[in-house]
Design an enzyme around this catalytic site. Sequence first.
Site, PDB file in Angstrom:
ATOM      1  N   GLN A 170      29.408  19.374  -8.886  1.00  0.00           N
ATOM      2  CA  GLN A 170      29.915  18.097  -8.381  1.00  0.00           C
ATOM      3  C   GLN A 170      30.779  18.308  -7.131  1.00  0.00           C
ATOM      4  OE1 GLN A 170      29.652  18.802 -11.611  1.00  0.00           O
ATOM      5  NE2 GLN A 170      29.615  16.967 -12.908  1.00  0.00           N
TER       6      GLN A 170
ATOM      7  N   THR B   2      -3.397  -5.186   0.684  1.00  0.00           N
ATOM      8  CA  THR B   2      -2.838  -3.856   0.929  1.00  0.00           C
ATOM      9  C   THR B   2      -3.762  -3.060   1.855  1.00  0.00           C
ATOM     10  OG1 THR B   2      -3.838  -2.810  -1.020  1.00  0.00           O
ATOM     11  CG2 THR B   2      -1.718  -3.899  -1.340  1.00  0.00           C
TER      12      THR B   2
ATOM     13  N   LYS C  27       0.855  -1.201   0.000  1.00  0.00           N
ATOM     14  CA  LYS C  27       0.000   0.000   0.000  1.00  0.00           C
ATOM     15  C   LYS C  27       0.884   1.242   0.000  1.00  0.00           C
ATOM     16  CE  LYS C  27      -4.313   0.328   0.586  1.00  0.00           C
ATOM     17  NZ  LYS C  27      -5.197  -0.150  -0.499  1.00  0.00           N
TER      18      LYS C  27
ATOM     19  N   HIS D  23      19.185  26.305 -13.100  1.00  0.00           N
ATOM     20  CA  HIS D  23      19.922  27.370 -13.777  1.00  0.00           C
ATOM     21  C   HIS D  23      19.279  28.737 -13.561  1.00  0.00           C
ATOM     22  CE1 HIS D  23      22.135  24.188 -15.689  1.00  0.00           C
ATOM     23  NE2 HIS D  23      21.095  23.754 -16.360  1.00  0.00           N
TER      24      HIS D  23
ATOM     25  N   ARG E  19      28.844  32.953 -10.746  1.00  0.00           N
ATOM     26  CA  ARG E  19      27.482  32.622 -11.170  1.00  0.00           C
ATOM     27  C   ARG E  19      26.631  32.307  -9.944  1.00  0.00           C
ATOM     28  NH1 ARG E  19      27.463  26.317 -13.501  1.00  0.00           N
ATOM     29  NH2 ARG E  19      28.415  25.392 -11.654  1.00  0.00           N
TER      30      ARG E  19
END
Lengths: 291, 291, 291, 291
Positions: free
Chosen positions: D218, D57, D12, D246, D174
């Site tokens: 990263q 379920t 479920k 972005h 940035r």
Amino acid sequence: MAIVLGPNRYGKAETRVVHVTRDGDVHHLRDLNVGISLSGDMDEVHLTGDNAAVLPTDSQKNTVFAFAREHGIGEIEEFALLLARHFTAAQPTIRHARVEIEEYSWSRIPSGSGHSFVRSGTEVRTALVHSDGPGGAESVVSGLKDLVVLNSTGSEFHGFIRDEYTTLQPTDDRVLATEVTARWRHRDPGRSEYGGSFAAARRCLLEAFAGTHSLSLQQTLYAMGRRVLEERPEICEVRLTMPNKHHFLVDLEPFGLDNDNEVYFAADRPYGLIEGTVLDDAAPAVPAAWT
Amino acid sequence: MAIVLGPNRYGKAETRVVHVTRDGDVHHLRDLNVGISLSGDMDEVHLTGDNAAVLPTDSQKNTVFAFAREHGIGEIEEFALLLARHFTAAQPTIRHARVEIEEYSWSRIPSGSGHSFVRSGTEVRTALVHSDGPGGAESVVSGLKDLVVLNSTGSEFHGFIRDEYTTLQPTDDRVLATEVTARWRHRDPGRSEYGGSFAAARRCLLEAFAGTHSLSLQQTLYAMGRRVLEERPEICEVRLTMPNKHHFLVDLEPFGLDNDNEVYFAADRPYGLIEGTVLDDAAPAVPAAWT
Amino acid sequence: MAIVLGPNRYGKAETRVVHVTRDGDVHHLRDLNVGISLSGDMDEVHLTGDNAAVLPTDSQKNTVFAFAREHGIGEIEEFALLLARHFTAAQPTIRHARVEIEEYSWSRIPSGSGHSFVRSGTEVRTALVHSDGPGGAESVVSGLKDLVVLNSTGSEFHGFIRDEYTTLQPTDDRVLATEVTARWRHRDPGRSEYGGSFAAARRCLLEAFAGTHSLSLQQTLYAMGRRVLEERPEICEVRLTMPNKHHFLVDLEPFGLDNDNEVYFAADRPYGLIEGTVLDDAAPAVPAAWT
Amino acid sequence: MAIVLGPNRYGKAETRVVHVTRDGDVHHLRDLNVGISLSGDMDEVHLTGDNAAVLPTDSQKNTVFAFAREHGIGEIEEFALLLARHFTAAQPTIRHARVEIEEYSWSRIPSGSGHSFVRSGTEVRTALVHSDGPGGAESVVSGLKDLVVLNSTGSEFHGFIRDEYTTLQPTDDRVLATEVTARWRHRDPGRSEYGGSFAAARRCLLEAFAGTHSLSLQQTLYAMGRRVLEERPEICEVRLTMPNKHHFLVDLEPFGLDNDNEVYFAADRPYGLIEGTVLDDAAPAVPAAWT
């Protein structure tokens, strides 16, 4: 103990490319959502931020658009293979590419010109391709999602375990509805005729769903996967995810009304969720094909 | 200054009722989402919490299910009228009822039995009904939403205002795509043959979209509304909401490639949004019909 | 009968502008979603596709970005007024501008530098501004949405109408939960101190929700609107939309367990939906402010 | 070739349980979404529809509610373990249980009573537990999702591969924004103090995000995972999924304006997607913990 970098990948997700082919006044439309994930010699970028091994995700996006122009868009499995092979062949630091594509379907507007289309169906066709580069392993998984189906009879559910928390009553006639996510692995990644294979596999799924008198959603799931494998030799493994979209019979007795499987409440949550695999046991397992 | 209660309404939203009619082995399926809003003598419940004038939203939900059993579900406009008239007739404190219904479309699974269905189309049929009770005003608005259409040529955009913030270049060949929300008001609420009327209005919208060489999305919108009014005398007013789902031609020059209206990026946000009304100027305005 | 163009508007929706102000090492962040709708002398563009009166939605988007640079972003009501006044003043064909802004809230990351932020809250601040141009009417509506609140006691519901479809049992202790959408109109559009006004109005809504022993959600809604009007003279009208997010007490008797208002099922659909207005009856009505 | 059943599971999904503890006038609220998946001796139900091995379920859902009453809800990892152990211990046919929980956070309404709450944050706390039953393997993975963070400076991106499809310009300043999904595996499933561990791990993630001068997303990802492992000995592996949300600097030159990292367009799609694992290489790998 040493802290180390484990499995990783990166790429551009959800590039929405639409391609129009003009065949005189008759246009052909392909509408895709492309996701790319690359991995390889990526220790340095994680450890020091040195990007010398990194092809920017922006360049990956550009490649999708440029390839659509240079090669057109054939079946999505082919376009995915083209991209995956490109990245692993072109960049020595990229050892592995994963390309995932969704395709949205459009029909022609009846009595319209050859350039007028209407979105058809909630359903999405999918492809998932892996490539380890020239000479390396490849895998192709086709599929669909958001295929919503319902049998208004021909479904039972009884004979289940009853524990101290069980209140569910057995039934020999219920509505069975689900939203199918199906994926199937091709035996020989480069050799299928993907367009015809997709249409046939989809038909198998629908017919097996419709044609199975169901004692449980698991039985229906297995029958659907089995049907694909029986009819399509190019496919060696099918994975299905099928939520049980519960339709509860409404109790109308308080209003002096019977309800002989006529009026249902379509519930959202919670829902049963059935997941299963059907495969040819002679086919080598390729777990990486599905991730 | 005195602080007072202004316009108000309450009701049960999103009751998901599914109705199955068994015609021997052939079943018929109706899948609705019903929203009810009631208003009337509701000062006390707001000012003091006295609920003597309040029909619980739970009872409204029960009524939807019971009426599906008692009356079946005809066209959604009819089912909405049935409910709206019931609440205003049955409860003296309820002066006004608004019922809104969405209908989801299902097709039969080919080669399936008569009880197997697949959801067809992203598109949703809608109805919005108002009733002031026995002898009072009524209005019926039919419609659709999530109808996504695209012309891959036959669309231009130029001759627009250029101000100091304008960088857009004129074009004589662009992709025009939109997701149509259309609603249309019936001239005589109780008299339309809603099923046929809906199919015909939908066809008008599609054909006018496909058949209009477009100099602006506004022009296309007006042509669509006009077509409905021209062909369907039972309809006196059409309201359309049409986002401009931008498809931007990708600049492939940096890669040494041309792009002669072949490869597009399908953008999400921001988007143009065009809204407009087309009406028969002889029909009395009924602003309350649309709220 | 003549087919004519009725009310219409067009513009750029959902321009997502983020503005960073650098105050030495301490940055300030504003994160907005701006929607613009313009109307005016737009007959020709609908009837013939002549765009001579049309300022492209692309230029509207550019204006948002340029204005963020030229003027910075103050309170969203002010930025919306700036934009609305610009379009109506600059273009003779634009008679009316509607600007809608959503603002997403960010907090500083504790012990982070002055340039590190984390999104805070599901809640969104809103503004809706109308301007008829120099010398014309203006209106400013502030608000919020997605403010989810819950009282785990202090809520009753009884004394309601019982009809033949009523099965609901009265209760003197239930969970009351809702997701508030609130909008409030400023008495004098240009004169409020919007930032402080917003914070105070939000606090009024929360405190009235928390402090009202509720006999119905309508009563709570009215108390919330009333509180804002009582405490904030700059506000003359409040409109509230409050879905009743049902929390059903689970029947645990089948398992030999009581459930003294302890374990609830949080349901999605259907839900009650309560909408209401609270206003100063001396303030002139401005229905156009809300559309 | 033989067609056989492969890996499968059922259960479920999305049981929405809300638990209120009354500590005099001060209430405590827990708001969970529970997903259960069971597997074991399920061949027959797939092959023939025999449900003798199947716990419905619906009973699983009931168990969630009953356990909330019987045991209260401690940390979500503990509640998940309780459920997973129950199903595998109670039913011989259930060999493996997977329990996944989301928790939604609520704060007290300031100056409200002890029973008034407001949803706080978009962020969701998660737990994923596996149990193979008494004496069998167990795993506990904690986590969070929808944690949206942004650095308005302190992020660079340069030195990357340039291929024939690269147009991206290097940058030394940035905006870096992401929506963190993080999951971390506990070294000793039953022994962590989950509440304090979660708060500390979350703080590590935020501080490492804020404190890392980033040369690539990263690098930031790795720093975040590493920080958790360095500070939290009870955690042996961290997996992170971080879309690069972005924020593009808007080119305002056409309007005669500079844009010194002040005005950004927040894009939706496509987006970079960075996924990675950071782990203690001395800890045994448990791939099944994450599925």
